[in-house]
Design a protein around this motif. Structure first.
Motif, PDB file in Angstrom:
ATOM      1  N   LEU A 129       0.816  -1.206   0.000  1.00 42.96           N
ATOM      2  CA  LEU A 129       0.000   0.000   0.000  1.00 42.96           C
ATOM      3  C   LEU A 129       0.857   1.265   0.000  1.00 42.96           C
ATOM      4  O   LEU A 129       0.340   2.373   0.140  1.00 42.96           O
ATOM      5  CB  LEU A 129      -0.932   0.023   1.212  1.00 42.96           C
ATOM      6  CG  LEU A 129      -2.246  -0.747   1.128  1.00 42.96           C
ATOM      7  CD1 LEU A 129      -2.025  -2.237   0.952  1.00 42.96           C
ATOM      8  CD2 LEU A 129      -3.091  -0.493   2.373  1.00 42.96           C
ATOM      9  N   GLY A 130       2.167   1.110  -0.123  1.00 45.57           N
ATOM     10  CA  GLY A 130       3.037   2.266  -0.138  1.00 45.57           C
ATOM     11  C   GLY A 130       3.402   2.782   1.236  1.00 45.57           C
ATOM     12  O   GLY A 130       3.901   3.903   1.373  1.00 45.57           O
ATOM     13  N   VAL A 131       3.165   1.960   2.282  1.00 46.83           N
ATOM     14  CA  VAL A 131       3.516   2.345   3.645  1.00 46.83           C
ATOM     15  C   VAL A 131       4.346   1.228   4.272  1.00 46.83           C
ATOM     16  O   VAL A 131       4.742   0.279   3.597  1.00 46.83           O
ATOM     17  CB  VAL A 131       2.258   2.657   4.487  1.00 46.83           C
ATOM     18  CG1 VAL A 131       1.525   3.871   3.925  1.00 46.83           C
ATOM     19  CG2 VAL A 131       1.318   1.464   4.560  1.00 46.83           C
ATOM     20  N   ARG A 221       7.646   8.595  14.430  1.00 43.28           N
ATOM     21  CA  ARG A 221       8.155   9.821  13.806  1.00 43.28           C
ATOM     22  C   ARG A 221       8.501   9.590  12.348  1.00 43.28           C
ATOM     23  O   ARG A 221       8.212  10.437  11.474  1.00 43.28           O
ATOM     24  CB  ARG A 221       9.373  10.335  14.581  1.00 43.28           C
ATOM     25  CG  ARG A 221       9.029  10.862  15.978  1.00 43.28           C
ATOM     26  CD  ARG A 221      10.181  11.642  16.576  1.00 43.28           C
ATOM     27  NE  ARG A 221      11.338  10.801  16.847  1.00 43.28           N
ATOM     28  CZ  ARG A 221      11.527  10.148  17.995  1.00 43.28           C
ATOM     29  NH1 ARG A 221      10.615  10.226  18.960  1.00 43.28           N
ATOM     30  NH2 ARG A 221      12.615   9.429  18.177  1.00 43.28           N
ATOM     31  N   LEU A 222       9.137   8.476  12.025  1.00 41.17           N
ATOM     32  CA  LEU A 222       9.467   8.158  10.641  1.00 41.17           C
ATOM     33  C   LEU A 222       8.201   8.068   9.796  1.00 41.17           C
ATOM     34  O   LEU A 222       8.153   8.588   8.667  1.00 41.17           O
ATOM     35  CB  LEU A 222      10.242   6.832  10.585  1.00 41.17           C
ATOM     36  CG  LEU A 222      10.599   6.288   9.198  1.00 41.17           C
ATOM     37  CD1 LEU A 222      11.525   7.243   8.462  1.00 41.17           C
ATOM     38  CD2 LEU A 222      11.239   4.903   9.324  1.00 41.17           C
ATOM     39  N   TYR A 223       7.187   7.420  10.334  1.00 42.55           N
ATOM     40  CA  TYR A 223       5.927   7.219   9.601  1.00 42.55           C
ATOM     41  C   TYR A 223       5.225   8.556   9.350  1.00 42.55           C
ATOM     42  O   TYR A 223       4.802   8.844   8.226  1.00 42.55           O
ATOM     43  CB  TYR A 223       5.028   6.289  10.403  1.00 42.55           C
ATOM     44  CG  TYR A 223       3.864   5.706   9.634  1.00 42.55           C
ATOM     45  CD1 TYR A 223       3.920   4.411   9.131  1.00 42.55           C
ATOM     46  CD2 TYR A 223       2.701   6.436   9.427  1.00 42.55           C
ATOM     47  CE1 TYR A 223       2.862   3.855   8.434  1.00 42.55           C
ATOM     48  CE2 TYR A 223       1.629   5.897   8.727  1.00 42.55           C
ATOM     49  CZ  TYR A 223       1.716   4.611   8.241  1.00 42.55           C
ATOM     50  OH  TYR A 223       0.666   4.071   7.545  1.00 42.55           O
ATOM     51  N   LEU A 224       5.093   9.360  10.407  1.00 45.32           N
ATOM     52  CA  LEU A 224       4.294  10.581  10.300  1.00 45.32           C
ATOM     53  C   LEU A 224       5.059  11.733   9.647  1.00 45.32           C
ATOM     54  O   LEU A 224       4.483  12.487   8.849  1.00 45.32           O
ATOM     55  CB  LEU A 224       3.824  11.014  11.694  1.00 45.32           C
ATOM     56  CG  LEU A 224       2.895  10.019  12.408  1.00 45.32           C
ATOM     57  CD1 LEU A 224       2.664  10.457  13.845  1.00 45.32           C
ATOM     58  CD2 LEU A 224       1.575   9.865  11.667  1.00 45.32           C
ATOM     59  N   ASP A 225       6.334  11.873   9.969  1.00 47.77           N
ATOM     60  CA  ASP A 225       7.089  13.044   9.505  1.00 47.77           C
ATOM     61  C   ASP A 225       7.734  12.851   8.143  1.00 47.77           C
ATOM     62  O   ASP A 225       8.078  13.841   7.484  1.00 47.77           O
ATOM     63  CB  ASP A 225       8.174  13.404  10.532  1.00 47.77           C
ATOM     64  CG  ASP A 225       7.596  13.824  11.865  1.00 47.77           C
ATOM     65  OD1 ASP A 225       6.393  14.128  11.924  1.00 47.77           O
ATOM     66  OD2 ASP A 225       8.348  13.821  12.860  1.00 47.77           O
ATOM     67  N   TRP A 226       7.903  11.612   7.714  1.00 49.57           N
ATOM     68  CA  TRP A 226       8.541  11.366   6.424  1.00 49.57           C
ATOM     69  C   TRP A 226       7.601  10.622   5.493  1.00 49.57           C
ATOM     70  O   TRP A 226       7.188  11.153   4.450  1.00 49.57           O
ATOM     71  CB  TRP A 226       9.844  10.589   6.632  1.00 49.57           C
ATOM     72  CG  TRP A 226      10.632  10.360   5.371  1.00 49.57           C
ATOM     73  CD1 TRP A 226      10.340  10.811   4.111  1.00 49.57           C
ATOM     74  CD2 TRP A 226      11.847   9.610   5.248  1.00 49.57           C
ATOM     75  NE1 TRP A 226      11.288  10.403   3.218  1.00 49.57           N
ATOM     76  CE2 TRP A 226      12.234   9.667   3.882  1.00 49.57           C
ATOM     77  CE3 TRP A 226      12.650   8.912   6.157  1.00 49.57           C
ATOM     78  CZ2 TRP A 226      13.378   9.029   3.416  1.00 49.57           C
ATOM     79  CZ3 TRP A 226      13.791   8.297   5.681  1.00 49.57           C
ATOM     80  CH2 TRP A 226      14.157   8.351   4.331  1.00 49.57           C
ATOM     81  N   MET A 228       4.359   9.786   5.472  1.00 46.58           N
ATOM     82  CA  MET A 228       3.045  10.315   5.115  1.00 46.58           C
ATOM     83  C   MET A 228       3.118  11.631   4.353  1.00 46.58           C
ATOM     84  O   MET A 228       2.090  12.146   3.899  1.00 46.58           O
ATOM     85  CB  MET A 228       2.184  10.467   6.372  1.00 46.58           C
ATOM     86  CG  MET A 228       1.774   9.139   6.991  1.00 46.58           C
ATOM     87  SD  MET A 228       1.044   7.958   5.791  1.00 46.58           S
ATOM     88  CE  MET A 228      -0.433   8.842   5.303  1.00 46.58           C
ATOM     89  N   ARG A 229       4.330  12.152   4.169  1.00 50.29           N
ATOM     90  CA  ARG A 229       4.500  13.331   3.320  1.00 50.29           C
ATOM     91  C   ARG A 229       4.840  12.951   1.880  1.00 50.29           C
ATOM     92  O   ARG A 229       4.978  13.833   1.026  1.00 50.29           O
ATOM     93  CB  ARG A 229       5.582  14.238   3.894  1.00 50.29           C
ATOM     94  CG  ARG A 229       5.209  14.818   5.253  1.00 50.29           C
ATOM     95  CD  ARG A 229       6.283  15.735   5.794  1.00 50.29           C
ATOM     96  NE  ARG A 229       5.919  16.255   7.114  1.00 50.29           N
ATOM     97  CZ  ARG A 229       6.665  17.102   7.812  1.00 50.29           C
ATOM     98  NH1 ARG A 229       7.831  17.523   7.313  1.00 50.29           N
ATOM     99  NH2 ARG A 229       6.272  17.519   9.005  1.00 50.29           N
ATOM    100  N   THR A 230       4.982  11.656   1.621  1.00 49.19           N
ATOM    101  CA  THR A 230       5.284  11.217   0.266  1.00 49.19           C
ATOM    102  C   THR A 230       4.007  11.059  -0.549  1.00 49.19           C
ATOM    103  O   THR A 230       2.928  10.799  -0.007  1.00 49.19           O
ATOM    104  CB  THR A 230       6.040   9.874   0.260  1.00 49.19           C
ATOM    105  OG1 THR A 230       5.165   8.833   0.729  1.00 49.19           O
ATOM    106  CG2 THR A 230       7.282   9.937   1.143  1.00 49.19           C
ATOM    107  N   HIS A 231       4.152  11.204  -1.854  1.00 50.15           N
ATOM    108  CA  HIS A 231       3.018  10.965  -2.754  1.00 50.15           C
ATOM    109  C   HIS A 231       2.577   9.520  -2.687  1.00 50.15           C
ATOM    110  O   HIS A 231       1.374   9.215  -2.626  1.00 50.15           O
ATOM    111  CB  HIS A 231       3.423  11.308  -4.191  1.00 50.15           C
ATOM    112  CG  HIS A 231       2.457  10.815  -5.222  1.00 50.15           C
ATOM    113  ND1 HIS A 231       2.511   9.526  -5.749  1.00 50.15           N
ATOM    114  CD2 HIS A 231       1.390  11.410  -5.812  1.00 50.15           C
ATOM    115  CE1 HIS A 231       1.526   9.359  -6.619  1.00 50.15           C
ATOM    116  NE2 HIS A 231       0.832  10.487  -6.676  1.00 50.15           N
ATOM    117  N   ASP A 232       3.545   8.598  -2.703  1.00 50.66           N
ATOM    118  CA  ASP A 232       3.201   7.190  -2.875  1.00 50.66           C
ATOM    119  C   ASP A 232       2.439   6.615  -1.692  1.00 50.66           C
ATOM    120  O   ASP A 232       1.582   5.741  -1.862  1.00 50.66           O
ATOM    121  CB  ASP A 232       4.465   6.369  -3.141  1.00 50.66           C
ATOM    122  CG  ASP A 232       4.969   6.553  -4.571  1.00 50.66           C
ATOM    123  OD1 ASP A 232       4.301   7.255  -5.358  1.00 50.66           O
ATOM    124  OD2 ASP A 232       6.031   5.988  -4.889  1.00 50.66           O
ATOM    125  N   ALA A 233       2.713   7.082  -0.473  1.00 50.16           N
ATOM    126  CA  ALA A 233       1.960   6.588   0.679  1.00 50.16           C
ATOM    127  C   ALA A 233       0.493   6.953   0.547  1.00 50.16           C
ATOM    128  O   ALA A 233      -0.406   6.116   0.742  1.00 50.16           O
ATOM    129  CB  ALA A 233       2.531   7.156   1.971  1.00 50.16           C
TER     130      ALA A 233
END
Length: 251
Positions: A129-131, A221-226, A228-233
């Motif tokens: 799912l891109g996450v 922090r990795l999940y939320l700050d990096w 979830m700011r990507t297009h693919d996620a």
């Protein structure tokens, strides 16, 4: 979710019961938290069995709750629950049938021995799912070796019960995993002192508990700050909900 005591208060039974496929959503997380809180100080308790109604243990977390507006709250509540399970003062045994995926597998990873039906399937499909799976990233290396953990986390593939047994993800493959878990409890835990067992459980898991708590904070922090700011996620989650193939930009 259902909770009750057996064996004169020595055994707590927890049962996922949310049609269909026992999604680990906000309501399920809250129900499990309430049950763990209610029974945590029960003086006679010597074990817990976590199982599920229906043909599947759990299809995982709610994808809708992974969307940007809700994912911070979802991660915080799920990770708090997993730490409660990891730090519960008696062994938690898990009985798995059918699919045990995503957040459902993370629930099992935060417990102790896993008993699996022959047809059980285990996987962390989040990468599709891109996450990624923060809790499984923290917990899997304690259950299997590092290459096996990376295999599940980076490919998103599901594995059967026998492969899960071979890599140490599960401890037994049996026709009736709930009955096998109950038998193991009776043979190995029921006759123990509840006070001694509580201390031994804390002692056995202390380093892991400390390290997983630290690691979960880093992974949130990795999940939320990096991530979830990507297009693919965002594209991957939207594509899943819209039942279409994602269009990756690799950014």
């Amino acid at each position: 979710m259902k909770a009750w005591l057996e064996k004169d208060g020595a055994l707590l039974r927890l049962r996922l019961a949310k049609p269909k496929a026992n999604l680990v959503d906000a309501a399920m997380i809250e129900a499990l938290h309430e049950a763990l809180t209610q029974y945590r100080r029960h003086v006679m308790l010597r074990g817990v069995i976590l199982d599920a109604e229906g043909p599947h243990f759990s299809f995982g977390a709610s994808v809708e709750e992974h969307l940007p507006a809700k994912c911070a709250a979802m991660l915080a509540s799920l990770h708090a629950l997993l730490l409660e399970m990891l730090e519960f003062p008696v062994p938690v045994l898990v009985a798995v049938q059918g699919q045990c995926l995503g957040g459902g597998l993370e629930l099992a990873l935060a417990c102790g021995r896993i008993f699996a039906a022959p047809g059980a399937q285990f996987g962390q499909p989040e990468i599709k799912l891109g996450v990624f799976a923060p809790a499984a990233s923290a917990l899997l290396p304690y259950r299997v070796n590092q290459p096996a953990a990376e295999d599940l986390l980076l490919t998103g593939r599901s594995i059967g019960a026998e492969e899960a047994l071979a890599i140490g993800l599960v401890q037994a493959v049996v026709e009736d995993p709930a009955a096998a878990a109950a038998s193991w409890f009776e043979q190995h835990l029921l006759g123990k002192s509840a006070a001694a067992l509580a201390c031994a459980t804390v002692a056995a898991r202390g380093v892991m508990q400390h390290k997983v708590r630290e690691r979960l904070a880093e992974l949130e922090r990795l999940y939320l700050d990096w991530l979830m700011r990507t297009h693919d996620a965002n594209e991957g989650l939207a594509a899943f909900l819209e039942k279409r193939q994602p269009a990756w930009t690799h950014q």
